[in-house]
Design an enzyme around this catalytic site. Structure first.
Site, mmCIF file in Angstrom:
data_model
loop_
_atom_site.group_PDB
_atom_site.id
_atom_site.type_symbol
_atom_site.label_atom_id
_atom_site.label_comp_id
_atom_site.label_asym_id
_atom_site.label_seq_id
_atom_site.Cartn_x
_atom_site.Cartn_y
_atom_site.Cartn_z
ATOM 1 N N HIS A 80 -1.882 19.096 -20.736
ATOM 2 C CA HIS A 80 -0.713 18.242 -20.373
ATOM 3 C C HIS A 80 -1.041 17.216 -19.309
ATOM 4 O O HIS A 80 -1.888 17.520 -18.332
ATOM 5 C CB HIS A 80 0.535 19.036 -19.997
ATOM 6 C CG HIS A 80 1.026 19.814 -21.064
ATOM 7 N ND1 HIS A 80 2.524 20.288 -21.119
ATOM 8 C CD2 HIS A 80 0.614 20.250 -22.225
ATOM 9 C CE1 HIS A 80 2.720 20.999 -22.274
ATOM 10 N NE2 HIS A 80 1.488 21.172 -22.945
ATOM 11 N N GLU A 82 0.676 16.766 -16.382
ATOM 12 C CA GLU A 82 0.928 17.220 -15.136
ATOM 13 C C GLU A 82 -0.271 18.044 -14.863
ATOM 14 O O GLU A 82 -1.022 18.043 -13.775
ATOM 15 C CB GLU A 82 2.096 18.062 -15.193
ATOM 16 C CG GLU A 82 3.392 17.068 -15.356
ATOM 17 C CD GLU A 82 3.648 17.280 -16.866
ATOM 18 O OE1 GLU A 82 4.932 17.013 -17.210
ATOM 19 O OE2 GLU A 82 2.809 17.336 -17.827
ATOM 20 N N CYS A 110 7.326 20.449 -18.710
ATOM 21 C CA CYS A 110 7.611 21.770 -19.256
ATOM 22 C C CYS A 110 7.471 22.791 -18.390
ATOM 23 O O CYS A 110 7.229 22.623 -17.223
ATOM 24 C CB CYS A 110 6.592 21.893 -20.622
ATOM 25 S SG CYS A 110 5.195 22.454 -19.926
ATOM 26 N N CYS A 113 4.344 23.368 -17.057
ATOM 27 C CA CYS A 113 3.654 22.581 -16.015
ATOM 28 C C CYS A 113 4.697 22.613 -14.709
ATOM 29 O O CYS A 113 4.056 22.303 -13.572
ATOM 30 C CB CYS A 113 3.813 21.019 -16.415
ATOM 31 S SG CYS A 113 2.796 20.628 -17.803
#
Length: 178
Positions: A80, A82, A110, A113
């Site tokens: 992801h 992040e 999410c 993260c």
């Protein structure tokens, strides 16, 4: 909110009010400068057929790392934006503790993260758009709250809604047309 309190000199009240307005303006301008970069990386994800989410990590008003979604290209569920930005910041600072850092992301993180953000001790999260899943939002708020191990993370969302929605809608429309 009272601007002038009883018995307060109007000049002092005006100065304080002016200071707060100028400070708020500076913070907003600064946020958008960093959001611009996060959106540049979200656009890179878009061009690589990844969900267009970008993130930048800032320390002392300087961008130290960036990331964008690479799940498909890396064939990895944890790639992801992040996480990519956190990994790069850790290398740059030679430390997993990202004390006094902020992260700017084009969509609310999410839970995975959010946990990584909190564990890395990032101080503030600035998000362009809240997640449409209300249970996700509640879970993120819970993760970012104070616990016995880590301090709370300050979380600000819906700071650039239109730009984020436009990019995400365009991406998913393109995906549906395939």
């Amino acid at each position: 909110m009272k601007v002038i309190e009883t018995g307060q000199d109007w000049k002092i009240a005006a100065f304080r009010s002016s200071f707060h307005v100028h400070f708020l303006f500076l913070v907003i301008v600064m946020n958008y400068k960093f959001f611009d970069v996060a959106f540049e990386y979200a656009n890179k994800a878009y061009l690589e057929d990844e969900v267009p989410i970008g993130a930048v990590i800032v320390k002392d008003d300087t961008i130290i790392s960036f990331g964008f979604n690479k799940k498909e290209n890396n064939n990895s569920v944890i790639s992801h934006a992040e996480i990519e930005a956190i990994l790069e910041a850790e290398k740059k600072l030679n430390n997993w503790r990202l004390d006094d850092c902020d992260i700017y992301v084009t969509l609310d993180p999410c839970p995975m993260c959010a946990s990584a953000i909190k564990q890395s001790r990032i101080k503030n999260v600035y998000s362009a758009l809240s997640n449409s899943d209300s249970s996700n939002s509640k879970l993120i708020q819970s993760i970012f709250s104070v616990d016995k191990t880590n301090p709370a993370v300050s979380f600000y969302s819906d700071l650039d809604v239109d730009r984020s929605k436009k990019l995400l809608n365009s991406f998913f429309k393109k995906q549906r047309m395939k």
